[in-house]
Design a protein around this motif. Structure first.
Motif, mmCIF file in Angstrom:
data_model
loop_
_atom_site.group_PDB
_atom_site.id
_atom_site.type_symbol
_atom_site.label_atom_id
_atom_site.label_comp_id
_atom_site.label_asym_id
_atom_site.label_seq_id
_atom_site.Cartn_x
_atom_site.Cartn_y
_atom_site.Cartn_z
ATOM 1 N N TRP A 15 5.488 15.481 14.363
ATOM 2 C CA TRP A 15 6.054 14.840 13.182
ATOM 3 C C TRP A 15 6.034 13.326 13.288
ATOM 4 O O TRP A 15 6.971 12.641 12.881
ATOM 5 C CB TRP A 15 7.466 15.380 12.924
ATOM 6 N N ARG A 16 4.921 12.810 13.802
ATOM 7 C CA ARG A 16 4.766 11.360 13.825
ATOM 8 C C ARG A 16 4.498 10.842 12.411
ATOM 9 O O ARG A 16 3.978 11.545 11.552
ATOM 10 C CB ARG A 16 3.611 10.968 14.749
ATOM 11 N N GLU A 17 4.849 9.609 12.214
ATOM 12 C CA GLU A 17 4.655 8.960 10.927
ATOM 13 C C GLU A 17 3.185 8.954 10.515
ATOM 14 O O GLU A 17 2.858 9.087 9.329
ATOM 15 C CB GLU A 17 5.179 7.524 11.038
ATOM 16 N N SER A 18 2.295 8.837 11.469
ATOM 17 C CA SER A 18 0.871 8.719 11.161
ATOM 18 C C SER A 18 0.297 9.997 10.561
ATOM 19 O O SER A 18 -0.734 9.952 9.881
ATOM 20 C CB SER A 18 0.078 8.345 12.421
ATOM 21 N N GLU A 19 0.945 11.160 10.800
ATOM 22 C CA GLU A 19 0.467 12.420 10.227
ATOM 23 C C GLU A 19 1.334 12.898 9.060
ATOM 24 O O GLU A 19 0.817 13.395 8.062
ATOM 25 C CB GLU A 19 0.437 13.532 11.286
ATOM 26 N N ARG A 20 2.640 12.747 9.189
ATOM 27 C CA ARG A 20 3.550 13.346 8.213
ATOM 28 C C ARG A 20 4.166 12.328 7.266
ATOM 29 O O ARG A 20 5.011 12.680 6.442
ATOM 30 C CB ARG A 20 4.674 14.080 8.946
ATOM 31 N N GLY A 21 3.771 11.075 7.383
ATOM 32 C CA GLY A 21 4.355 10.058 6.527
ATOM 33 C C GLY A 21 5.786 9.755 6.924
ATOM 34 O O GLY A 21 6.241 10.084 8.017
ATOM 35 N N THR A 22 6.514 9.117 6.031
ATOM 36 C CA THR A 22 7.909 8.752 6.298
ATOM 37 C C THR A 22 8.754 10.016 6.409
ATOM 38 O O THR A 22 8.863 10.789 5.458
ATOM 39 C CB THR A 22 8.458 7.869 5.171
ATOM 40 N N ASN A 23 9.334 10.240 7.575
ATOM 41 C CA ASN A 23 10.235 11.372 7.796
ATOM 42 C C ASN A 23 11.214 10.994 8.892
ATOM 43 O O ASN A 23 10.967 10.068 9.681
ATOM 44 C CB ASN A 23 9.449 12.636 8.168
ATOM 45 N N ALA A 24 12.336 11.673 8.952
ATOM 46 C CA ALA A 24 13.402 11.280 9.871
ATOM 47 C C ALA A 24 12.974 11.389 11.333
ATOM 48 O O ALA A 24 13.232 10.476 12.124
ATOM 49 C CB ALA A 24 14.645 12.124 9.612
ATOM 50 N N LEU A 25 12.330 12.492 11.716
ATOM 51 C CA LEU A 25 11.919 12.649 13.111
ATOM 52 C C LEU A 25 10.991 11.521 13.541
ATOM 53 O O LEU A 25 11.155 10.927 14.619
ATOM 54 C CB LEU A 25 11.227 13.998 13.314
ATOM 55 N N GLY A 26 9.988 11.251 12.709
ATOM 56 C CA GLY A 26 9.032 10.205 13.056
ATOM 57 C C GLY A 26 9.676 8.839 13.148
ATOM 58 O O GLY A 26 9.370 8.044 14.054
ATOM 59 N N LEU A 27 10.587 8.524 12.220
ATOM 60 C CA LEU A 27 11.247 7.223 12.244
ATOM 61 C C LEU A 27 12.190 7.074 13.436
ATOM 62 O O LEU A 27 12.258 6.013 14.055
ATOM 63 C CB LEU A 27 12.019 7.015 10.946
ATOM 64 N N VAL A 28 12.919 8.144 13.768
ATOM 65 C CA VAL A 28 13.844 8.072 14.896
ATOM 66 C C VAL A 28 13.078 7.875 16.205
ATOM 67 O O VAL A 28 13.501 7.119 17.080
ATOM 68 C CB VAL A 28 14.727 9.333 14.949
ATOM 69 N N ALA A 29 11.943 8.552 16.337
ATOM 70 C CA ALA A 29 11.135 8.375 17.547
ATOM 71 C C ALA A 29 10.689 6.922 17.694
ATOM 72 O O ALA A 29 10.572 6.401 18.806
ATOM 73 C CB ALA A 29 9.922 9.302 17.507
ATOM 74 N N ARG A 30 10.468 6.265 16.564
ATOM 75 C CA ARG A 30 9.999 4.879 16.591
ATOM 76 C C ARG A 30 11.160 3.891 16.746
ATOM 77 O O ARG A 30 11.091 2.942 17.528
ATOM 78 C CB ARG A 30 9.236 4.582 15.297
ATOM 79 N N GLU A 31 12.254 4.112 16.006
ATOM 80 C CA GLU A 31 13.338 3.137 15.916
ATOM 81 C C GLU A 31 14.454 3.364 16.934
ATOM 82 O O GLU A 31 15.305 2.498 17.120
ATOM 83 C CB GLU A 31 13.925 3.144 14.505
ATOM 84 N N ARG A 32 14.536 4.550 17.530
ATOM 85 C CA ARG A 32 15.547 4.873 18.553
ATOM 86 C C ARG A 32 16.972 4.740 18.027
ATOM 87 O O ARG A 32 17.862 4.292 18.730
ATOM 88 C CB ARG A 32 15.363 3.987 19.788
#
Length: 620
Positions: free
Chosen positions: A122-139
């Motif tokens: 669920w990275r942003e690069s595949e799934r777009g803006t989503n909570a899992l991807g953003l949390v992984a990036r923003e901590r």
């Protein structure tokens, strides 16, 4: 001109390729949208589904074994807290790869639910803006509500996620709750953040099992909350770790691993320990001069006392609703059949229950008794377990000395025992043919005359019968009286086999709550169980869960918990896999997923991370 909200104006700009209006959406969301746009993702398109091989999922689970054990316990608690909200709870590793899910079955069967599976990324690069991807990036904890998601197809969802961090801020894992956009968003987001913090504290206890762990806070009433500081200390006073709330409370003091307790608190370690081991709360000052309350939460393994453990949460008992079954009956056909039962019992109509062994015929009969609101007893008789010569006496009773070996004081019989209540005739197909006439007469008159007696007793009894055989076939074979059949089956309810129940996941969850309250079972485990044929139905499923619980090596059940004894039961496979245990299980998984997707080979391949050629090979 129609007024548009800030979010809708921002979406219009996103979809038209224009700049976003300032302040229309949260900066984190706007920045994410821009990154997705730069990656060439089309908001009106379909997310790129990336699913890593299951062997990689197993490796990631092994690497995160302790985290996973603690997280699944918290996910199960979350499941009970937000049940009924059409939701899914997911655990992902630090890279955003989903390891496990626990969900409401309705969400799991949706298109989005089928894409949140173990191995999905669920990275942003595949799934777009989503909570899992953003949390992984923003901590940091982040919620993405409805149309804040980059892709339009996710606009009906709300996703709330929080990172699981170690004390130095490194991301260990991600916890996410996804639900329909009209669900309790803010409340759910708070629960997810609390669960992540509880997992972080649990890791501290697990990884410092040989240390003292003290909780501290400026206010005594906060010592049992997630805002309390935790400090792990060795037997000589060396600090092994301070949790993140503790670091905030001790800001400006040397909290690095290896510092001595005395450099943080004015009370000497020995004096503090004497007070703490007494089991009470002490008050000390830190080296910055601030007063804090402190209590011992763990005494390390091998030390003087056993570790202090947190008691399991207790839940208040709920008053039961007599019209609500104490078993699962969300299957559409079964619910339709049960809708008439309350009216049937009000009219005292005999009810006949058909179903294979283990489908819950007696449970349904007891539910009918509660529906009737009768004050009398529920009396059950297994017709196949009574000798033919004693059948009439068992139901109608007998007088003293009525026959050889009769009770000296006689017996009233089950029909009179059920007066004002319900008489349940189980295995009614086994009633001796010679006794069927007497039973028919009783059903017509509701009058009882004991064997060997002259007095007749009038009773008021709700009749419920059950069998796993076809009485119509027995009538045709002259083994059962047609007039008795028509007297028993004024209304008939058919219990489908477990393998045909659409509410199978709910049945598993219900049984787990009875067998091991609070123990998590993952969606993948339920999918594995759904692949079996279950000839013993719910009774067999209950036994399989019991066996898995006593054999488990962790505090949860996943798909691996059902490897033992499942392989031989899997018969739904192609001829090429029939003689290979591993291939047979994998083939059954492919075929089950194929059915769940409405016979969609492409969707099956995507969900399982396989090629369509492989799927077609196993479904032919």
């Amino acid at each position: 001109m129609q007024h548009l909200s800030g979010l809708e104006r921002a979406r219009a700009a996103l979809e038209q390729g224009r700049s976003f209006p300032a302040g229309a959406v949260a900066p984190l969301v706007a920045d994410s949208w821009q990154r997705c746009r730069e990656l060439g993702l089309d908001p009106a398109g379909v997310p790129r589904d990336v699913v890593v091989p299951f062997s990689d999922v197993r490796h990631r689970r092994d690497v995160n074994a302790v985290l996973r054990s603690l997280a699944l316990a918290e996910m199960q608690l979350l499941h009970t807290q937000i049940a009924g909200s059409n939701f899914m709870i997911a655990l992902a590793d630090a890279e955003g790869v989903v390891l496990d899910t626990i969900s409401d079955p309705h969400f799991a069967e949706s298109s989005v639910g089928r894409s949140i599976i173990p191995g999905s990324m669920w990275r942003e690069s595949e799934r777009g803006t989503n909570a899992l991807g953003l949390v992984a990036r923003e901590r940091q904890p982040i919620a993405v509500y409805g149309r804040e998601h980059y892709f339009n197809c996710h606009g009906h969802l709300s996703c709330m996620a929080a990172p699981i961090l170690c004390t130095n801020g490194e991301v260990l894992g991600l916890l996410d709750a996804s639900c329909s956009n009209d669900a309790r968003q803010q409340h759910t987001h708070a629960l997810v953040r609390m669960a992540a913090a509880q997992i972080e504290n649990g890791l501290i206890f697990r990884e410092n099992a040989g240390s003292f762990i003290f909780a501290f806070h400026p206010r005594a009433e906060y010592l049992d909350t997630l805002s309390a500081g935790l400090i792990a200390v060795s037997s000589d006073g060396t600090v092994a770790l301070v949790n993140r709330p503790g670091l905030a409370l001790l800001a400006g003091l040397p909290t690095a691993q290896g510092v001595h307790f005395d450099r943080l608190f004015e009370a000497g370690f020995g004096a503090a320990l004497d007070g703490l081991l007494g089991g009470g709360i002490i008050r000390v000052r830190d080296r910055a001069g601030s007063g804090v309350f402190m209590v011992c939460r763990q005494i390390g393994e091998g030390m003087a006392m056993r570790p202090l453990t947190r008691p399991a949460p207790s839940f208040p008992a709920l008053i039961s609703d007599p019209e609500k079954p104490d078993f699962v009956c969300e299957d559409r056909l079964l619910k339709r059949a049960m809708a008439e039962l309350a009216d049937a019992t009000a009219l005292r109509m005999p009810v006949h229950i058909c179903g294979d062994t283990g489908t819950g015929k007696e449970l349904m009969a007891r539910h009918l008794h509660r529906l009737s609101r009768r004050k009398g007893e529920f009396v059950a008789l297994n017709c196949g377990a009574v000798p033919e010569q004693l059948f009439i006496a068992e139901i109608f009773g007998h007088e003293r000395g009525a026959y050889t070996n009769a009770r000296d004081d006689g017996a009233p019989g089950l029909a009179r025992a059920a007066d004002g209540g319900t008489l349940f005739l189980d295995e009614v197909a086994d009633i001796p043919l010679a006794s069927q006439t007497a039973l028919l007469r009783f059903l017509d008159s509701m009058e009882v005359r004991p064997v060997g007696g002259q007095k007749v007793y009038k009773v008021d009894v709700q009749i419920v019968s059950a069998t796993n055989r076809s009485l119509h076939d027995m009538v045709r074979g002259r083994a059962f009286r047609a007039d008795l059949l028509y007297r028993l089956n004024a209304i008939t309810i058919n219990l489908p086999p477990l393998s045909e129940r659409s509410d199978f996941p709910l049945i598993v969850e219900h049984l787990m709550k009875k067998l091991a309250p609070g123990t998590a079972i993952t969606d993948a485990a339920i999918t594995r169980l759904a692949q079996r044929s279950w000839p013993g139905n719910i009774r067999e499923l209950n036994a399989a869960l019991q066996l898995a619980l006593i054999r488990r090596h962790m505090d949860y059940l996943d798909e691996d918990s059902f490897d033992h004894g499942v392989e031989d039961a899997v018969t739904d496979c192609c001829k090429g896999c029939l003689n290979n245990t591993f291939s047979r299980r994998r083939c059954a998984e492919i075929r089950a997923t194929y059915r769940q997707t409405g016979n969609n080979a492409s969707e099956t391949a995507r969900l399982l991370g396989l090629s369509r050629t492989t799927v077609h090979k196993h479904i032919r």
